[in-house]
Structure formats: structure tokens, C-alpha cells
Design an enzyme around this catalytic site. Sequence first.
Site, PDB file in Angstrom:
ATOM      1  CE  LYS A 260     -36.711   1.684  30.851  1.00 40.93           C
ATOM      2  NZ  LYS A 260     -35.971   2.756  30.185  1.00 40.93           N
TER       3      LYS A 260
ATOM      4  CB  VAL B 135     -37.066   9.300  40.365  1.00 42.19           C
ATOM      5  CG1 VAL B 135     -38.557   8.954  40.339  1.00 42.19           C
ATOM      6  CG2 VAL B 135     -36.436   9.078  38.999  1.00 42.19           C
TER       7      VAL B 135
ATOM      8  CB  ILE C  64     -44.952   6.878  28.234  1.00 41.05           C
ATOM      9  CG1 ILE C  64     -44.092   7.865  27.431  1.00 41.05           C
ATOM     10  CG2 ILE C  64     -46.069   6.301  27.385  1.00 41.05           C
ATOM     11  CD1 ILE C  64     -43.427   7.240  26.210  1.00 41.05           C
TER      12      ILE C  64
ATOM     13  CD  GLU D 268     -47.698   3.757  33.999  1.00 41.17           C
ATOM     14  OE1 GLU D 268     -46.958   3.439  33.057  1.00 41.17           O
ATOM     15  OE2 GLU D 268     -48.891   3.429  34.070  1.00 41.17           O
TER      16      GLU D 268
ATOM     17  CE  LYS E 202     -36.113   1.269  35.077  1.00 42.18           C
ATOM     18  NZ  LYS E 202     -35.833   2.641  34.820  1.00 42.18           N
TER      19      LYS E 202
ATOM     20  CB  VAL F  78     -42.321   0.491  31.500  1.00 39.06           C
ATOM     21  CG1 VAL F  78     -42.239   0.244  29.994  1.00 39.06           C
ATOM     22  CG2 VAL F  78     -42.103  -0.807  32.260  1.00 39.06           C
TER      23      VAL F  78
HETATM   24  N1  HSE Z   1     -31.500   5.028  31.244  1.00 40.46           N
HETATM   25  C1  HSE Z   1     -32.853   5.023  30.857  1.00 40.46           C
HETATM   26  C2  HSE Z   1     -33.002   5.682  29.499  1.00 40.46           C
HETATM   27  C3  HSE Z   1     -33.780   5.741  31.810  1.00 40.46           C
HETATM   28  O1  HSE Z   1     -32.035   6.232  28.990  1.00 40.46           O
HETATM   29  O2  HSE Z   1     -34.075   5.648  28.953  1.00 40.46           O
HETATM   30  C4  HSE Z   1     -34.213   4.866  32.935  1.00 40.46           C
HETATM   31  O3  HSE Z   1     -34.679   3.635  32.507  1.00 40.46           O
END
Ligand code: HSE
Length: 428
Positions: free
Chosen positions: A207, A15, A138, A131, A107, A134
Site C-alpha cells: 500500500k 468485498v 479511506i 481506491e 494491492k 489502499v
Molecule cells: N489484511 C489487511 C489489513 C486488509 O489487515 O489491513 C486488506 O489489505
Amino acid sequence: MTAPLRLGIAGLGTVGIGVVKIIRQKATLLEQRSGRPVVITAVCARSRDKDRGVDLSAYGWETDPVALATRDDVDVFVELMGGHDGPALEATKAAIAAGKDVVTANKAMLAIHGQALAESAEDHGHVIRFEAAVAGGIPVVKALTEGLAGNDIVRVMGVMNGTCNFILTKMENEGLGYNAVFDQAAKLGYLEADPNLDVGGIDAGHKLALLASIAYGTKVAFSDVELEGIGRITIEDIHQAADMGFRIKLLGVAQMTGRGLEQRMSPCLVPAQSPLGTLEGGTNMVVIEGDQVGQIALRGAGAGEGPTASAVLSDVLDIARGIRVSTFGVPARSLVAAKPAASTAPAPYYLRMALMDKPGALAKVATILGDAGISIDRMRQYRHDEPSAPVLIVTHKVTRQALNEALEALDSTGVLTQTPVSIRIEDE
Ligand code: HSE
């Protein structure tokens, strides 16, 4: 010229590098959109020598995230390290104390410490935005705090862990067992360092707790989320649920009821043709119901470099534009403690049992369900395959308590060859 917004980015994983790339590639666009240049002052990561495929030589380098967070030439501390305690928390606290705004994708940290962090930031006139924490790319936090600000939120529901959805859909599409697909997900690097965060429902639970806080003006109450992971889901359940017109999803639901705030993250059956039912692979979907807008569905990538960095940039640009929304949509000190719902709302359930081939066996099952006040909506018995026959039942709405009592009674009938399986159906 308006002064640039100066970022300090801690964490140069997928990220962090995605954020650096966007800022380098879209400098002009970002400046046009926010009215001021957005620049990176310095970065911080564990190893300076690692080749990350991006030239970082123009930025300052800090080995200590606290040093980065407190630099005089940083306006916004961008926390992309992860972990609910340790360096991420320490540096975030230091950033707030030093008068910085904070953008984070963390999160876990916010689900546990979000209330205290938000109070502290807001007491000093600063913002924490999340943002990217979660559902990846999106813009669901923005949708709830801004786009739907004129609504009372009736329900927030969604698939918010892409790894679990990848596992469940791959099991179904390839007819594989849970362990085989779990191993594939691990090889592909989809699992968190602690896989239980994904498959145990914890990541998605974090989340959900954050969204519930925004939706209902309540303090984040992660410890009240009723959590169940996907580890017990078998390929038989996936196949047989499909036969009854359903797909199994790790589904989060938050709703304020007369019994209190209900928050659950657990495997549920959803109609196969519904928007949630058609969700494939690592995609996420959040369905929000507002009293004015009705139901809206947001669908997109829940993880990955571009999508998550896109969400980080949304927060950064808001700050650059001077948009200062409270972390949870209302001032943190006005959030109220939620009363957790003592029980979940009644729902239809899917029951799978293996029935012995003897006269009266099915009648016994029907009697026990009838005695518990549980009405059968649909039922299917498959051909006997020694020593037992699979029986699937879809009930009408029933309370979890009545269902548990019936399951206990069923277990002691002597007509079942295995402990019955029950999974909630979310069909509205
Ligand atoms: N490990 C999470 C997922 C991504 O598979 O959606 C980061 O929250």
C-alpha cells in the site's frame, strides 16, 4: 437514456458480495450520482453453489475470469480475487487487451505489476483504478490524486494494516503476548491466507509503495520499501514504551529526501496522545503533508465488506461519470524511476536494555552512547529484579548507522544480560 455502465465482477468474497449488495440496494442513488445506470452483467467465482446470502440469479456466470473479463457486454472488469500473479493478473491483462476499464482492490498485483498494467491500459485509452487497494474505505488514493493535486507532497505516513494494529492494541489493552493475540486474530479470520502478508508488513508495504508512486510521480518501487514486521514486538516493549509516553504502531513512511526516496514500513513509537497514537483496533489512518495544505489525517475502516466495497464503488462511479484519472495520478509512461534513499533520515530512538547490577554498568552504557555521538534525551532505570534491571533510553536524533555501531559496542560490554532492543520514534 444514457447507456448503462456494465460490470463484470470477478471474486465473490467479502468485498465482491459487498459490491453486489450496494449496487442492488442503491441502484437509484448510483444512477442519480453518475448520470447512468450501473449494472452487473456477470460474475465469476470458484464455486457457483456456495450460499453467499445474495441472489445472484439475475447475473451471468463465468467460471473463468478471463472469459468474464473479455465479454462483449462488460465495460468494466472489477477484479476482487486477489493474489499478485495467477488468475487475477491474467484476467486483468485480458480485460485491458479487450478494451475494458479495470477497478481492482489488489494491492499486491499493482505493487508488483502496476507499472506495466497501467502503461498498457493507458496506451489503449483505458483506466485502472484502485481506491479499495489502499486503506480499505479511506479515500486516500482520491485524496492524493485529486484533492491534493495542487500540492507538492512532503510526506505520506500511516497505519495501513488493520490486523497489525488490532494485534498491537490488543496486546497493550489486555497485557497479552504477541503469540496469544496472533492466535486470536487467526480465529477471528483477520489474517490473510498467508499471515506474513499482514504481520510481516508486506501488505502494508504494498500500500505504501502505491501511495509513494502517486505522491512523487515515481514508478512503483515495492522492492525498495524497507520492511520489518511486528513479530519482534514484545509486551515488555509495549508496556515500557507506554511508560515513556509512546505507543507502538506498524507505521509506513514515504518521503522524498535529498538522499532519494525513503519508503519504510516498520514498527515505530509514536506519541500516545497523537492522532496515530490513539488509533485502536483494526482502524487505519493515513497522514499526508502537502506544501500548501499542511498536514491532513484520514482515518477509518481499513478492511471489511462495507468499507472496501464503498471504495470500489467510488472508482466505478468515477468511470460512470466519465472521470478518467491516470492510475498513478500522471500518465504511467511519465513516471520516473525513483532513486531509493541510501539511508533513512536520522530519528530519535527508544532503547531497551537489561542491565547487570554492578558498579559502573550504567556509566559504561552512557560512555558508549556518548562516544558514538548519541545524545540521551530521557532515561529511566527500573528497580533491579534479579539478575538485571530494565533500562529505557530515549535518544535525540541519531543515524541508524551510528545507532547500530553503538548497539554492537553495547552488546560486547558484558554489563547487559540481553541483546538491546531499539525502535525508531516518529514524533513529528
Ligand atoms: N489484511 C489487511 C489489513 C486488509 O489487515 O489491513 C486488506 O489489505
